[in-house]
Structures are given as C-alpha cells and as structure tokens.
Design a protein around this motif. Structure first.
Motif, PDB file in Angstrom:
ATOM      1  N   THR B  24      30.078  46.765  40.809  1.00 14.45           N
ATOM      2  CA  THR B  24      31.316  46.071  40.470  1.00 14.45           C
ATOM      3  C   THR B  24      32.349  46.253  41.572  1.00 14.45           C
ATOM      4  OG1 THR B  24      30.825  46.612  38.196  1.00 14.45           O
ATOM      5  CG2 THR B  24      33.021  45.778  38.661  1.00 14.45           C
ATOM      6  N   MET B  25      32.429  47.507  42.034  1.00 18.22           N
ATOM      7  CA  MET B  25      33.409  47.804  43.083  1.00 18.22           C
ATOM      8  C   MET B  25      33.100  47.041  44.359  1.00 18.22           C
ATOM      9  SD  MET B  25      33.900  51.851  42.811  1.00 18.22           S
ATOM     10  CE  MET B  25      34.401  52.590  41.274  1.00 18.22           C
ATOM     11  N   LEU B  30      34.310  44.342  49.344  1.00 20.49           N
ATOM     12  CA  LEU B  30      34.099  43.248  50.300  1.00 20.49           C
ATOM     13  C   LEU B  30      35.330  42.360  50.384  1.00 20.49           C
ATOM     14  CD1 LEU B  30      30.386  42.316  49.584  1.00 20.49           C
ATOM     15  CD2 LEU B  30      31.348  43.615  51.479  1.00 20.49           C
ATOM     16  N   GLY B  31      35.962  42.134  49.243  1.00 23.40           N
ATOM     17  CA  GLY B  31      37.164  41.298  49.240  1.00 23.40           C
ATOM     18  C   GLY B  31      38.261  41.901  50.093  1.00 23.40           C
ATOM     19  N   VAL B  32      38.527  43.188  49.867  1.00 28.08           N
ATOM     20  CA  VAL B  32      39.591  43.855  50.626  1.00 28.08           C
ATOM     21  C   VAL B  32      39.227  43.895  52.106  1.00 28.08           C
ATOM     22  CG1 VAL B  32      40.673  46.088  51.040  1.00 28.08           C
ATOM     23  CG2 VAL B  32      40.505  45.211  48.727  1.00 28.08           C
ATOM     24  N   ILE B 337      39.676  34.505  47.670  1.00 24.97           N
ATOM     25  CA  ILE B 337      38.655  34.041  46.722  1.00 24.97           C
ATOM     26  C   ILE B 337      37.612  35.131  46.514  1.00 24.97           C
ATOM     27  CG2 ILE B 337      36.707  32.449  46.477  1.00 24.97           C
ATOM     28  CD1 ILE B 337      38.524  30.281  47.670  1.00 24.97           C
ATOM     29  N   SER B 338      37.230  35.796  47.610  1.00 27.39           N
ATOM     30  CA  SER B 338      36.207  36.826  47.432  1.00 27.39           C
ATOM     31  C   SER B 338      36.768  37.990  46.616  1.00 27.39           C
ATOM     32  CB  SER B 338      35.645  37.284  48.770  1.00 27.39           C
ATOM     33  OG  SER B 338      36.572  38.092  49.435  1.00 27.39           O
ATOM     34  N   LEU B 339      38.069  38.273  46.785  1.00 27.96           N
ATOM     35  CA  LEU B 339      38.687  39.303  45.946  1.00 27.96           C
ATOM     36  C   LEU B 339      38.697  38.863  44.486  1.00 27.96           C
ATOM     37  CD1 LEU B 339      41.835  41.015  47.474  1.00 27.96           C
ATOM     38  CD2 LEU B 339      39.955  42.041  46.232  1.00 27.96           C
ATOM     39  N   ILE B 395      38.654  51.357  54.022  1.00 31.50           N
ATOM     40  CA  ILE B 395      37.800  52.073  54.969  1.00 31.50           C
ATOM     41  C   ILE B 395      36.753  51.106  55.523  1.00 31.50           C
ATOM     42  CG2 ILE B 395      36.123  53.952  55.203  1.00 31.50           C
ATOM     43  CD1 ILE B 395      37.728  55.323  52.887  1.00 31.50           C
ATOM     44  N   ALA B 396      36.167  50.324  54.598  1.00 28.56           N
ATOM     45  CA  ALA B 396      35.139  49.375  55.023  1.00 28.56           C
ATOM     46  C   ALA B 396      35.703  48.350  55.998  1.00 28.56           C
ATOM     47  CB  ALA B 396      34.548  48.666  53.807  1.00 28.56           C
ATOM     48  N   SER B 397      36.999  48.036  55.845  1.00 29.71           N
ATOM     49  CA  SER B 397      37.579  47.016  56.719  1.00 29.71           C
ATOM     50  C   SER B 397      37.561  47.473  58.172  1.00 29.71           C
ATOM     51  CB  SER B 397      38.997  46.686  56.279  1.00 29.71           C
ATOM     52  OG  SER B 397      39.851  47.769  56.522  1.00 29.71           O
TER      53      SER B 397
END
Ligand SMILES: Nc1ncnc2c1ncn2[C@@H]1O[C@H](COP(=O)(O)OP(=O)(O)O)[C@@H](O)[C@H]1O
Ligand SMILES: [Mg+2]
Lengths: 243, 455
Positions: B24-25, B30-32, B337-339, B395-397
């Motif tokens: 879910t996260m 991915l959105g962020v 949209i992805s968020l 962090i992923a960004s």
C-alpha cells in the motif's frame, strides 16, 4: 432510588412487513448490589433486554433511568461514556481482541476512559489477580483456555469499577466444570458488593442468584424476589446478596 | 483514547500486516518520489536556462540587426545606410530609456597565432569598453581596454580563456592557471598585446565538476592514440552560450576599423557599417517603450528606411518561463495522479481492514469507544501509512533523481528543492487523510450490536 429503573419498554423489529416484539412492555428495577438472573428460552428477548439495559441498544418505547441518567436523552457520545464507566459486559463468546495480550485486553476500557499507562497497568493487574490470572498477563487469548478467556473478559468488565456487570450466557460456551468455576467467581464478586445481572436459559444457573426474572416472548412472565416477603420466597443462598 | 495511543495501535496494525502495508505504501512512495523527482528535473532545467540567459546578457539586452527592407520601400534599397556609428550616437543622445549602447564590428577569418600555435576565436570583434557590462563579462587577469586604447586605436585585446588555453596552455595541461597578460598574439599580421583575460564561463554544474576534478589527483593521460582535441560539442555540459563567451577576443572598435575594416571593404572602399549594435534598456518593464523610442530615433538616422530590426531575449525568456511552467504542470499532474492512485490504494486497504475488524470495532464500542475514538483510530492508521510512505518516498526520491541523471545525463543537474519535498510530503499526508475519511466514518458509525453479531 434503584440503580436501574426500567419503565414500559418495548423493542420492535420489522422483518419483511412482519412486526416482531422482541420486548413487550417490560418494567423492572435493579438495585445496587443485587445479584439477578434473567432467564428464559432462546429467542425470548433476554439479550435484547440486556443490550438495552447496557446502553448498547435503545428501546422503541419506554424509558430507562440508569444511575440517575435518562438514557433516551443521552447522546451517542454520552452512552459510550456510560458503557465505559458504569457498565461491564461479559459475553458468551468472550469477545477478547485476539491481537492484544491478556493485560492489554483488560486495559482497553481504561484506554477509552483516558487513564495513564501506569494506572492502567496497576488496575489491570489487580483485576487479573481477582480472577486468578495474574501470571497469564502476557499471553494472547488464543494461548489460554476458554475458561481463562472468560476470566479475562470478567477482569475487563470490572476493571473500570462499573455500577453493574451484565453477563450474557457467560457459561454457554464452556464445559460444566469450567462453567461452575465462572459462576463461583460471579458469586464471589457479588459477595464483595458488586451488582451483577446474569442472562441465561438454564434454570440451574439461574438458581445461584437470589433474584430471578423469567422472560417469555418479550414479557416478564414470573419474578422471584427475596425482597418480596412471603410468596415465592426461596431459601437464600449461602451468601447474602443484599446489604 | 489519545492520539499517541491511536498512533501506537495504528503502527501495530500496520506491523501485523507488513506485506500488505508495504504494498500500500509503495503507491505513496512512488507518488512522492516522482513528484520530488519531476520537480528536481524541472528545477535543474530552469537553473540551466536562467544561467545561460544571464550569461548572454540578460533580458534587458536588445540586439539591433540589419534586416531586409520592407517591400513597400524596396525602391529605396540603394539608399539604405545600414547600422553605423551615427545610430550609436543618436541613441545615446535621444533615447533616454536606453542605458547602454555598444557597437560591434567584426572581421572574417581572424586567426590568432602565438609562436607555432594558432586559434580561431568564435567571436573576434571591435567594440567599446562597455561591452564588458553589456555582455556580462568578468575580468580575471589584467583589465578591459579603455577609452584611450580605443581613441588611439591601440593594438590591444582582451581574450577569453579559450584563446588562452589554445595559445598558452590550459590549466589541465600546465597544472596551473597561466596569466597571458602582456603576451603578444598576431591576428591577420597585426600584433596585439593581451591586456586582460576574462574569467572562465561555465554552468554551475561544470564549475562543480571542475572543482572536484581539481581536488583529486590528475589522472594519467590516456594513451589511447595521439593527443587530440575532442571538440566543443562532445564536452559534457559545455553549454553553447558559455563556450561562445569563452572563445571571445575583444579589441577596441577603432582598432578594428582602422586596422582591418578601412582597408578591407569591398572594392577597397572603407565599409563604415557596424556588424551589430547591442543596447541595454534601463527598465525591463518599459521594454516596449524603450524599443519604440529606439525605433523612432533610428528611423530618423536611417532616412525612414526600415532596414533594421530589434532582437530581444524576451522571446527566449518567455519560452523559458513557458517551458518551465509546462514541464512543472505536466510533471506535477502526472506525479499527483500517481499519488492519488496511492491514496486510492490506502482507501482500498482501509476498507478491507475495517471489514476484517468489524467484530473488533463492535467490542471496542461495547466497552466504551466513542464515534470519535473509532474514527480517529482508523484515520490515524491511514495517515500513518501515508506518513511512512511519504517519508520513504522522500528518501526514494533522492535515489530516483540519481537514477534519472544516471540513465539520462543532461546539462542540468536535477535540483531537489526543500519546497518540493515539503509539498510532496504534505500532499501525501493530505492524501492519507482523504483516503482515511470514508473508511473511518464507515467504521465509526457501525452499530455495536450488529458489529458484535458479525461473524
Ligand atoms: N436485529 C434483529 N432483527 C430482527 N429481529 C431480531 C433482531 N434481534 C433480535 N431479534 C428477535 O428478537 C427476539 C429476541 O432475541 P434475543 O433477545 O436475542 O433472544 P434471546 O437472547 O433470549 O435468545 C428474537 O425473536 C429475535 O429473532
Ligand atoms: Mg441471547
């Protein structure tokens, strides 16, 4: 003044155009400290009555006064508070939260009444001690027996020091020996001055309480009350329920 | 139930369903990450474009160029004079909205030599000393030539680092910065003394890369064939504008005129025309009036023949602005949209979760949980998923931006801005709240009796 004053309550259900009177014009008083059983065959309306008395449900007609509060005038929020502080429930199927351990289950009512974690712990351990399970506090409900689970449920019911404890068929899911022990626990609690209403279909179980109310088809059919001198007076059990 | 308790319960619930929660996260992560990554790319692009725009002289710079005579004036073509010094003086005197006027005169095939080395500058112009300000040049060594140099048509020049590197050796070759001031170079058999050198013009990114390279010990030169220059185009990040500026040689206008132009016109008739002329307007907001003013003045000096045109950087600046805005908008929408999809994932999982927990909710209500208690518990759970997802997304960004610049290196380093991180995080929390509202409401309004009966 009685702890609970029930006046002419009825509960109606409508199922496909048919009207079911789960409760039909019931009136009764319960005093503080009483040990009472509500007895009747399955489907007679015992649970419905208990839910209404316990502020889980509301009557279609009639009034209830609990500890000075008119229930039908209370908001859902106030009812939740009453359930939390003034009422303890014990269910046939224990209804413990499987993800919490024994101690956390007993603490739950105090989480909602906003006690500090230290107080919660103290009160819970005391309640567990009272039901003889202080050394099972870290177990999960699935790791203890049915009788022990019901004891945990009883500890949870009395931990907030409620005015009255309602038990709906508390031995219905236990073998007879274990059921005996649970009844003995209720007797002990009653002897310590707690008010307990026991719901059962079994006359043998009802026999442990001094006062018995029999329900049939949603109506009070018969009442046995030691306070009412003479008629129907039965020998009082070994302990005195009334101060 | 207080908030801390609710958070603890929420965390426990998430932990109890680790894999499900992670999936879910992932939507939020991915959105962020894409929101922050998009904005970093756009920011890098914007930085690069702005650097180049400033390097070329800023928006307030306007070039005056010769233009085809409009068709209704075709019969006057032989009377057209082109841009001359008359225009420069007229503008200086009669156009108060114009701050600086810089004439430029070029010559073709200017090759500079020093000893055995030769070099073709990209720009070899005769101009005024104010070209320094006009074209945003910065002197590193020596000085700009001055009015006296110009008046006396002295053979002096100011060179860019490109000329220095080619004729005297670059710092990479020599290991130190060579100061060419005082050296002699020859252009078209005219000797010139270098009086100054410009600083090295480069993008922010190249500057950093070079600083880094300087800090590290120089690598041994690759023995891959004979030494050769790989040309300008291949040089990563060598933005055209910067390369152009680095390969400039300025000489005084009069020197250009007397030494090269006066003798080299067609048919040996001195050609008085300027190659171009740049003006700087005093106030960018009054660009239109300033150009109108200059136009009026020039129409006079050009005898009413409109053989000139103005070229501003406005179009460039506008298109930068527009490109940035478009990139930001489309990137933002895609990332949003992805968020949003991540939020829908949260709502979905929360709905599944409360359906699984109807009995639990009934029990909680029976022992005293209020509408608000249950509502907050479910909402907090949803927000906790979003917050953890959002934080991991930040962090992923960073990883994403690294990855992006690795798979597709551009001239512009993506720049992760604090603003974009804050916005993305706030957005994910907002999504978490939105996604949790409906499930929380649904759970909180469950009837305790029915919930307790639920199997
Ligand atoms: N939600 C409901 N909808 C319709 N009928 C109900 C509902 N709840 C209880 N009843 C009916 O009310 C009567 C009394 O039920 P209950 O109080 O559960 O009986 P008991 O606990 O004595 O077995 C039964 O006839 C039952 O079918
Ligand atoms: Mg029942």
């Amino acid at each position: 003044m009685a702890l609970i004053e029930v006046r002419n309550i009825s509960k109606l259900y409508h199922l496909g155009g048919e009207e079911i009177r789960a409760l039909d014009d019931v009136s009764l008083d319960i005093d503080g400290g009483e040990f009472i059983s509500i007895i009747g065959p399955s489907g007679s309306g015992k649970s419905t009555l208990m839910h209404i008395l316990g502020c889980l449900d509301s009557p279609t007609l009639g009034t209830i006064k609990l500890d000075g509060t008119m229930i039908e005038k209370a908001t859902p929020h106030q009812l939740a508070g009453i359930r939390n502080r003034k009422i303890g429930f014990v269910f046939q199927f224990f209804n413990l939260l499987p993800k919490l351990n024994v101690l956390q289950n007993v603490e739950l009512p105090m989480v909602y009444s906003g006690l500090s974690s230290r107080e919660r712990r103290e009160h819970s351990m005391a309640a567990l001690k009272l039901v003889g399970l202080e050394n099972r506090s870290k177990h999960r409900p699935m790791q203890i027996s049915g009788g022990q689970q019901q004891r945990v449920a009883i500890a949870r019911a009395l931990v907030n020091n409620p005015k009255i404890i309602f038990a709906d068929e508390p031995t219905g899911n236990l073998d007879s020996n274990t059921g005996e022990a649970i009844l003995e626990l209720f007797r002990k609690l009653s002897s310590e001055g707690r008010t307990i209403a026991l719901v059962t279909h079994d006359p043998e179980i009802a026999a442990v309480t001094p006062r018995r109310i029999e329900i049939r088809d949603g109506k009070i059919a018969k009442e046995v009350d030691p306070k009412l001198a003479g008629l129907n007076r039965i020998p009082a059990p070994a302990l005195s329920a009334n101060p | 139930m207080n908030l801390l308790n609710a958070i603890a319960v929420g965390l426990k619930e998430i932990w109890a369903h680790k894999f499900r929660s992670l999936l879910t996260m992932l939507g939020i992560i991915l959105g962020v990450a894409s929101l922050v990554g998009m904005s970093a790319l756009v920011k890098g692009m914007e930085n690069g474009m702005k650097e180049a725009l400033i390097a070329i002289g800023g928006v307030e710079k306007v070039r005056l160029e010769e233009n085809d005579i409009p068709s209704y004036q075709k019969q006057l073509a032989d009377q057209a004079v082109g841009c001359t010094m008359n225009d420069v003086y007229a503008l200086q005197q009669s156009a108060p909205l114009i701050k600086i006027v810089t004439p430029e005169m070029r010559t073709r095939d200017a090759t500079a030599t020093h000893g055995s080395k030769s070099y073709d500058p990209w720009i070899f112009v005769g101009t005024w000393p104010n070209a320094l300000e006009m074209n945003q040049h910065v002197i590193e060594y020596g000085r700009m030539f001055n009015e006296i140099d110009d008046e006396q048509a002295r053979n002096v020049c100011v060179v860019g680092v490109g000329a220095r590197d080619a004729l005297f050796g670059s710092p990479e070759q020599l290991g130190y910065e060579y100061n060419p001031v005082g050296e002699q170079i020859t252009v078209k058999s005219q000797p010139f003394t270098i009086v100054g050198m410009f600083t090295r013009y480069e993008s922010e990114q190249d500057h950093k890369a070079r600083e880094l390279a300087k800090a590290q010990p120089p690598e041994p030169p690759s023995t891959n064939g004979p030494a050769r220059s790989r040309g300008w185009g291949g040089k990563r990040g060598g933005g055209f504008v910067f390369t152009l500026k680095n390969n400039t040689i300025y000489i005084p206008l009069n020197t250009m005129w007397l030494k090269f132009r006066a003798t080299a016109g067609s048919n040996n008739i001195p050609d008085p025309r300027l190659s171009t002329m740049s003006v700087k307007v005093a106030d960018v907001d009054k660009m239109d009036q300033a150009i109108q003013q200059a136009h009026n003045v020039l129409m006079h000096t050009h005898k009413g023949i409109e053989d000139f045109a103005f070229q501003t950087q406005e179009d460039w600046a506008d298109s930068i602005g527009k490109a940035i805005k478009n990139a930001r908008l489309s990137g933002g929408i895609i990332a949003a949209i992805s968020l949003l999809v991540g939020g829908i994932g949260i709502m979905n999982i929360m709905l599944a979760s409360i359906t699984e927990r109807i009995r639990e909710i009934g029990i909680r209500k029976a022992i005293g949980a209020t509408f608000l208690d249950v509502f907050i518990q479910i909402l907090v759970e949803s927000v906790v998923i979003a917050v953890i997802g959002g934080a991991s997304g930040l962090i992923a960004s960073m990883a994403l931006v690294h990855f992006l610049s690795y798979i597709s290196p551009t001239d512009n380093t993506p720049v992760i801005t604090v603003n974009s991180m804050l916005i993305a995080f706030a957005f994910s929390v907002g999504i978490g709240i939105l996604a949790g509202l409906f499930p929380a409401f649904k759970a909180a309004k469950l009837d305790p009796i029915q919930a307790l009966r639920y199997e």
